[in-house]
Design a protein around this motif. Structure first.
Motif, PDB file in Angstrom:
ATOM      1  N   GLY A   1      -1.301   0.579  11.740  1.00  0.00           N
ATOM      2  CA  GLY A   1      -1.159  -0.549  12.654  1.00  0.00           C
ATOM      3  C   GLY A   1      -1.306  -1.908  11.988  1.00  0.00           C
ATOM      4  O   GLY A   1      -1.066  -2.938  12.618  1.00  0.00           O
ATOM      5  N   GLU A   2      -1.671  -1.940  10.724  1.00  0.00           N
ATOM      6  CA  GLU A   2      -1.841  -3.202   9.995  1.00  0.00           C
ATOM      7  C   GLU A   2      -0.546  -3.722   9.387  1.00  0.00           C
ATOM      8  O   GLU A   2      -0.484  -4.868   8.962  1.00  0.00           O
ATOM      9  N   TYR A   3       0.489  -2.884   9.334  1.00  0.00           N
ATOM     10  CA  TYR A   3       1.689  -3.247   8.586  1.00  0.00           C
ATOM     11  C   TYR A   3       2.812  -3.742   9.487  1.00  0.00           C
ATOM     12  O   TYR A   3       3.072  -3.179  10.539  1.00  0.00           O
ATOM     13  N   ASP A   4       3.486  -4.783   9.030  1.00  0.00           N
ATOM     14  CA  ASP A   4       4.677  -5.287   9.717  1.00  0.00           C
ATOM     15  C   ASP A   4       5.874  -4.397   9.429  1.00  0.00           C
ATOM     16  O   ASP A   4       6.787  -4.283  10.239  1.00  0.00           O
TER      17      ASP A   4
ATOM     18  N   GLU B   1      -5.194   4.321  12.036  1.00  0.00           N
ATOM     19  CA  GLU B   1      -5.353   2.908  12.344  1.00  0.00           C
ATOM     20  C   GLU B   1      -4.753   2.002  11.261  1.00  0.00           C
ATOM     21  O   GLU B   1      -4.212   0.945  11.561  1.00  0.00           O
ATOM     22  N   LYS B   2      -4.824   2.416  10.028  1.00  0.00           N
ATOM     23  CA  LYS B   2      -4.279   1.616   8.915  1.00  0.00           C
ATOM     24  C   LYS B   2      -2.788   1.340   9.129  1.00  0.00           C
ATOM     25  O   LYS B   2      -2.293   0.268   8.763  1.00  0.00           O
TER      26      LYS B   2
ATOM     27  N   ASP C   1       0.876  -1.162   0.000  1.00  0.00           N
ATOM     28  CA  ASP C   1       0.000   0.000   0.000  1.00  0.00           C
ATOM     29  C   ASP C   1       0.913   1.211   0.000  1.00  0.00           C
ATOM     30  O   ASP C   1       1.757   1.360   0.890  1.00  0.00           O
TER      31      ASP C   1
ATOM     32  N   LYS D   1       2.255  -0.632  14.309  1.00  0.00           N
ATOM     33  CA  LYS D   1       2.169  -1.849  15.109  1.00  0.00           C
ATOM     34  C   LYS D   1       3.353  -1.943  16.073  1.00  0.00           C
ATOM     35  O   LYS D   1       4.494  -1.676  15.689  1.00  0.00           O
TER      36      LYS D   1
END
Length: 143
Positions: A60-63, A57-58, A19, A90
């Motif tokens: 927080g989805e990524y490593d 918040e998006k 993304d 994250k």
């Protein structure tokens, strides 16, 4: 242009989805055109037009997050963006920051190690060849 993700997706992380966030719709349009010539590649690359300071918040989805050298063109802006990313990314996530060193700071702002105090610094690499950008690899601690 999201050069880091384009290179990583085409040469190193060949099954990873990316993304890409850019404030400039024209840049995203060009990037979409570049990846559109390969259907499989195009499926793995998404382009979102927005200010990264509005993405919360998006994150927080990524490593792993790549921060391009041109994101934050002043020291103050870059530090503010780093703080925003750290807040929402994250726990245990990795952030790769493209920076500069020495005379290369003429092109891009330098990210100093002391500006990354709330991150665990994993590695800093300053190229000595024709490559302009340094790479700073950090991790958000797990609390």
């Amino acid at each position: 242009m999201p050069l880091t993700s384009l290179i990583m997706a085409s040469h190193h992380m060949k099954s990873t989805h990316f993304d890409n966030f850019d404030i400039d719709e024209a840049a995203n349009h060009v990037a979409r055109k570049i990846v559109s010539s390969d259907a499989e590649f195009e499926m793995r690359m998404k382009f979102h037009t927005c200010d990264i300071m509005e993405v919360k918040e998006k994150l927080g989805e990524y490593d792993c997050i790549f921060l391009a050298a041109l994101v934050g063109m002043s020291k103050e802006e870059k530090v503010k963006i780093l703080g925003h990313i750290r807040k929402y990314m994250k726990d245990g996530g990795v952030l790769l920051v493209r920076s500069a060193n020495g005379a290369r700071a003429f092109f891009y702002p330098i990210v100093e190690e002391n500006e990354l105090m709330e991150f665990e610094v994993l590695s800093i690499f300053h190229p000595t060849n024709d490559v302009i950008n340094s790479v700073v690899l950090v991790r958000k601690p797990i609390f």
